[in-house]
Design a protein around this motif. Structure first.
Motif, PDB file in Angstrom:
ATOM      1  N   VAL A 141      54.672  26.621  47.918  1.00  0.00           N
ATOM      2  CA  VAL A 141      55.015  25.704  48.849  1.00  0.00           C
ATOM      3  C   VAL A 141      56.317  24.886  48.441  1.00  0.00           C
ATOM      4  O   VAL A 141      57.075  24.543  48.800  1.00  0.00           O
ATOM      5  CB  VAL A 141      53.698  24.607  48.955  1.00  0.00           C
ATOM      6  N   VAL A 142      56.175  24.725  46.759  1.00  0.00           N
ATOM      7  CA  VAL A 142      57.180  23.838  46.050  1.00  0.00           C
ATOM      8  C   VAL A 142      58.425  24.565  46.102  1.00  0.00           C
ATOM      9  O   VAL A 142      59.540  23.873  46.493  1.00  0.00           O
ATOM     10  CB  VAL A 142      56.696  23.840  44.621  1.00  0.00           C
ATOM     11  N   ALA A 143      58.288  25.907  46.033  1.00  0.00           N
ATOM     12  CA  ALA A 143      59.545  26.802  46.141  1.00  0.00           C
ATOM     13  C   ALA A 143      60.349  26.727  47.425  1.00  0.00           C
ATOM     14  O   ALA A 143      61.566  26.886  47.783  1.00  0.00           O
ATOM     15  CB  ALA A 143      59.279  28.053  45.792  1.00  0.00           C
ATOM     16  N   VAL A 144      59.174  27.003  48.490  1.00  0.00           N
ATOM     17  CA  VAL A 144      59.956  26.711  49.694  1.00  0.00           C
ATOM     18  C   VAL A 144      60.487  25.508  49.945  1.00  0.00           C
ATOM     19  O   VAL A 144      61.718  25.268  50.676  1.00  0.00           O
ATOM     20  CB  VAL A 144      58.703  26.926  51.040  1.00  0.00           C
ATOM     21  N   ARG A 145      60.025  24.315  49.634  1.00  0.00           N
ATOM     22  CA  ARG A 145      60.728  22.959  49.874  1.00  0.00           C
ATOM     23  C   ARG A 145      62.038  23.027  49.230  1.00  0.00           C
ATOM     24  O   ARG A 145      62.838  22.432  49.555  1.00  0.00           O
ATOM     25  CB  ARG A 145      59.672  21.967  49.312  1.00  0.00           C
ATOM     26  N   ALA A 146      62.084  23.606  47.758  1.00  0.00           N
ATOM     27  CA  ALA A 146      63.189  23.463  46.937  1.00  0.00           C
ATOM     28  C   ALA A 146      64.235  24.379  47.716  1.00  0.00           C
ATOM     29  O   ALA A 146      65.231  24.855  46.997  1.00  0.00           O
ATOM     30  CB  ALA A 146      62.705  23.771  45.707  1.00  0.00           C
ATOM     31  N   ARG A 147      63.929  25.351  48.442  1.00  0.00           N
ATOM     32  CA  ARG A 147      64.955  26.406  49.184  1.00  0.00           C
ATOM     33  C   ARG A 147      65.122  27.456  48.132  1.00  0.00           C
ATOM     34  O   ARG A 147      66.270  28.141  48.169  1.00  0.00           O
ATOM     35  CB  ARG A 147      66.153  25.623  49.649  1.00  0.00           C
ATOM     36  N   ARG A 148      64.109  27.784  47.439  1.00  0.00           N
ATOM     37  CA  ARG A 148      64.363  29.076  46.684  1.00  0.00           C
ATOM     38  C   ARG A 148      62.848  29.694  46.834  1.00  0.00           C
ATOM     39  O   ARG A 148      62.263  30.120  45.673  1.00  0.00           O
ATOM     40  CB  ARG A 148      64.461  28.595  45.113  1.00  0.00           C
ATOM     41  N   ALA A 149      62.645  30.133  48.026  1.00  0.00           N
ATOM     42  CA  ALA A 149      61.525  30.670  48.333  1.00  0.00           C
ATOM     43  C   ALA A 149      61.294  32.250  47.887  1.00  0.00           C
ATOM     44  O   ALA A 149      60.042  32.328  47.289  1.00  0.00           O
ATOM     45  CB  ALA A 149      60.964  30.664  49.818  1.00  0.00           C
TER      46      ALA A 149
ATOM     47  N   VAL B 147      52.156  30.723  39.780  1.00  0.00           N
ATOM     48  CA  VAL B 147      51.125  29.852  39.257  1.00  0.00           C
ATOM     49  C   VAL B 147      51.524  28.957  38.295  1.00  0.00           C
ATOM     50  O   VAL B 147      51.386  27.701  38.006  1.00  0.00           O
ATOM     51  CB  VAL B 147      49.759  30.586  38.540  1.00  0.00           C
ATOM     52  N   ALA B 148      52.596  29.518  37.447  1.00  0.00           N
ATOM     53  CA  ALA B 148      53.375  28.591  36.583  1.00  0.00           C
ATOM     54  C   ALA B 148      54.308  27.609  37.261  1.00  0.00           C
ATOM     55  O   ALA B 148      54.418  26.342  36.838  1.00  0.00           O
ATOM     56  CB  ALA B 148      54.217  29.423  35.599  1.00  0.00           C
ATOM     57  N   GLU B 149      54.883  27.926  38.433  1.00  0.00           N
ATOM     58  CA  GLU B 149      55.626  27.083  39.258  1.00  0.00           C
ATOM     59  C   GLU B 149      54.909  25.888  39.692  1.00  0.00           C
ATOM     60  O   GLU B 149      55.087  24.674  39.822  1.00  0.00           O
ATOM     61  CB  GLU B 149      56.386  27.776  40.475  1.00  0.00           C
ATOM     62  N   GLY B 150      53.535  26.183  40.160  1.00  0.00           N
ATOM     63  CA  GLY B 150      52.672  25.314  40.677  1.00  0.00           C
ATOM     64  C   GLY B 150      52.226  24.468  39.406  1.00  0.00           C
ATOM     65  O   GLY B 150      52.176  23.065  39.599  1.00  0.00           O
ATOM     66  N   LEU B 151      51.762  24.796  38.359  1.00  0.00           N
ATOM     67  CA  LEU B 151      51.411  24.013  37.428  1.00  0.00           C
ATOM     68  C   LEU B 151      52.636  23.133  36.755  1.00  0.00           C
ATOM     69  O   LEU B 151      52.508  21.837  36.432  1.00  0.00           O
ATOM     70  CB  LEU B 151      50.809  24.910  36.186  1.00  0.00           C
ATOM     71  N   ALA B 152      53.915  23.648  36.779  1.00  0.00           N
ATOM     72  CA  ALA B 152      55.086  22.571  36.372  1.00  0.00           C
ATOM     73  C   ALA B 152      55.225  21.581  37.319  1.00  0.00           C
ATOM     74  O   ALA B 152      55.351  20.477  36.908  1.00  0.00           O
ATOM     75  CB  ALA B 152      56.182  23.661  36.258  1.00  0.00           C
ATOM     76  N   HIS B 153      54.901  21.925  38.540  1.00  0.00           N
ATOM     77  CA  HIS B 153      55.052  20.936  39.770  1.00  0.00           C
ATOM     78  C   HIS B 153      54.009  19.934  39.465  1.00  0.00           C
ATOM     79  O   HIS B 153      54.441  18.420  39.523  1.00  0.00           O
ATOM     80  CB  HIS B 153      54.758  21.376  41.046  1.00  0.00           C
ATOM     81  N   LEU B 154      52.878  20.272  39.077  1.00  0.00           N
ATOM     82  CA  LEU B 154      51.609  19.196  38.935  1.00  0.00           C
ATOM     83  C   LEU B 154      52.030  18.115  37.833  1.00  0.00           C
ATOM     84  O   LEU B 154      51.812  16.878  38.127  1.00  0.00           O
ATOM     85  CB  LEU B 154      50.439  19.793  38.599  1.00  0.00           C
ATOM     86  N   VAL B 155      52.747  18.576  36.850  1.00  0.00           N
ATOM     87  CA  VAL B 155      53.111  17.676  35.617  1.00  0.00           C
ATOM     88  C   VAL B 155      54.327  16.911  35.662  1.00  0.00           C
ATOM     89  O   VAL B 155      54.634  15.971  34.930  1.00  0.00           O
ATOM     90  CB  VAL B 155      52.730  18.600  34.201  1.00  0.00           C
TER      91      VAL B 155
END
Length: 504
Positions: A308-316, A356-364
């Motif tokens: 989801v984070v990647a899609v919003r950042a247009r790097r899906a 998963v790493a992308e998601g964790l990085a977004h959380l912090v």
């Protein structure tokens, strides 16, 4: 054009000394080359992974059942064990530089630990253009810290190498798709596909399904990908015709050995195996403590968050594609076979580590306020620390139980030597395949997945070579061996052919 403001005077430098305050200029720090960005992070992950294998799993761990089959194919010290239809010779080729001249398990383990660390480094390095260095290093650390990754990284087993091939193949696919002149990406795409297919051909096909779909309108991408798969699986296909009655027959035999491919809901079986069961067949018993399985449920949730984070950042695509390949890699082992082994999902874990790493990085990093960010960092840190603790406990349990069974095989081999069973020799019966390797003998079975001979042939062999039949307590020996002298060897009974006993 007329210009009367101060900026124009500064442009030609005429009033520069009047309008700017004097300052001391410092030598500019050279910018870090893009190709080197993040290298220390990735190298650190790879080195720590190698050291963790050698310290936690230990290089003196004896060879497991499947390992003895793969290593015996290229060993100069023991006869080759029967090679059943599902197996591929990729891992035998990988261990040949050591196993062909040395019977040292310690040396083989060290070689594989170092090689697996180097492979992880280069597979992660492929992704530098798509993920920030810290996120990429975190992805590598998440995959490398799983107990199943640590346990199998230094073992002569193919699954870790399928995972490495998958990681490299998908990353190089993205690079070649984005930049057709990137020659290294094209070679990496070919090599990654070939590595997977050489290790486990069917796994390779499932991994690359999303890549094949994306490459349909890119003939060059499609061609390189297919040629890589064919190059890796070529030996397996040729062997199908020379030794197994054709490709269709080998596929049929492989399916039968795996219990018949079809609809089997093996999700719960995989959960049961997370407690340290290297093979769950039949997979009975209770699911491990929720603390042991919690990470498995968090994995898809964090991967979805990363997507989801990647899609919003247009790097899906760099995040969605490894996730899609992870799903197709996992499908056969979750829904198409009736048993489980945690190593089967290693390719899926390697690919999911990226989103998963992308998601964790977004959380912090997402919380705007400092207090919220501090709280998020604290929660993620506590969660990762608990996860690492659980992985260590399961790994220690798995290593201990595996070492115990392999020590039993070694003791049985010593007892067989004392009974006069020495090279050249042959074993049959219960656990004959691994015990034969430890004894230095060949193995042959008349039934089961490793059936390779007949009773008549074994009876004749008993007159030509040192021969013993192994049976567990409470089970009788086959009819042709019941009159032979029998003695206890470890927890088993060995029925030793009279000709073998004369050599004592």
């Amino acid at each position: 054009m007329a210009c009367g403001d101060e900026r124009c005077k500064m442009a030609d430098g005429s009033n520069a000394t009047k309008t700017s305050a004097p300052r001391t200029s410092l030598p500019a720090r050279p910018a870090e080359p893009r190709r080197l960005r993040g290298e220390p992070w990735l190298a650190t992950v790879a080195v720590l992974f190698t050291l963790a294998q050698l310290v936690l799993v230990r290089p003196d761990l004896g060879l497991g059942w499947d390992e003895t089959v793969y290593v015996s194919q290229v060993s100069g010290h023991v006869p080759a064990a029967y090679f059943s239809a599902p197996r591929s010779r990729g891992i035998s080729f990988l261990v040949a530089p050591i196993a062909s001249w040395s019977d040292s398990t310690v040396l083989l383990r060290i070689y594989l630990a170092v090689l697996s660390g180097l492979a992880l480094y280069f597979a992660l390095r492929v992704w530098r253009g798509h993920f920030r260095p810290g996120v990429l290093a975190l992805a590598g650390a998440l995959f490398a810290s799983l107990w199943v990754t640590l346990f199998y990284g230094l073992q002569a087993m193919p699954n870790y190498w399928v995972a490495i091939g998958a990681l490299a193949c998908v990353g190089c696919f993205l690079r070649a798709r984005a930049k057709a002149r990137d020659r290294a990406a094209w070679w990496g795409l070919f090599a990654g596909a070939a590595l997977m297919a050489c290790m486990r051909p069917m796994d390779a096909v499932y991994v690359v399904l999303p890549l094949l779909v994306l490459a349909l309108r890119r003939p060059r991408l499609l061609a390189v990908l297919v040629v890589g798969l064919v190059a890796g699986a070529g030996e397996w296909v040729i062997e199908a015709y020379t030794s197994y009655g054709g490709l269709a027959q080998r596929l049929s035999d492989a399916s039968a050995i795996q219990g018949g491919l079809g609809w089997h809901l093996a999700v719960v079986d995989q959960l049961r195996s997370l407690g340290g069961r290297t093979l769950c067949r039949p997979c009975t018993g209770s699911v491990p403590n929720p603390a042991v399985t919690l990470w498995w449920f968090a994995l898809p949730l964090l991967a979805v968050l990363g997507a989801v984070v990647a899609v919003r950042a247009r790097r899906a695509l760099p995040v969605l594609l490894p996730g899609a390949c992870a799903v197709t890699a996992a499908v056969p082992y979750l829904f198409l076979i009736g048993y489980a082994a945690p190593r089967f999902l290693l390719p899926a874990y390697a690919l999911l580590a990226l989103p998963v790493a992308e998601g964790l990085a977004h959380l912090v990093t997402a919380p705007a306020r400092r207090a919220g960010r501090t709280l998020a960092v604290g929660l993620v840190a506590v969660g990762l620390a608990g996860h690492l603790g659980v992985q260590y406990v399961v790994l220690e349990h798995t290593v201990h139980s595996s070492a115990a069974s392999r020590a039993d095989w070694a003791r049985t081999a010593t007892a067989l030597h004392a009974l006069g069973v020495r090279q050249p020799c042959l074993l049959s019966g219960y656990d004959a395949v691994p015990i034969a390797y430890y004894t230095g003998c060949g193995s042959a079975q008349t039934a089961g997945h490793d059936a390779s001979t007949s009773v008549a042939e074994l009876t004749r062999a008993a007159h030509r070579t040192s021969f013993a039949v192994l049976a567990p307590p409470g089970r009788r020996a086959p009819a042709y061996a019941r009159t032979w002298p029998d003695e206890r060897v470890g927890v088993l009974r060995a029925y030793v052919a009279p000709d073998a006993q004369r050599g004592r």
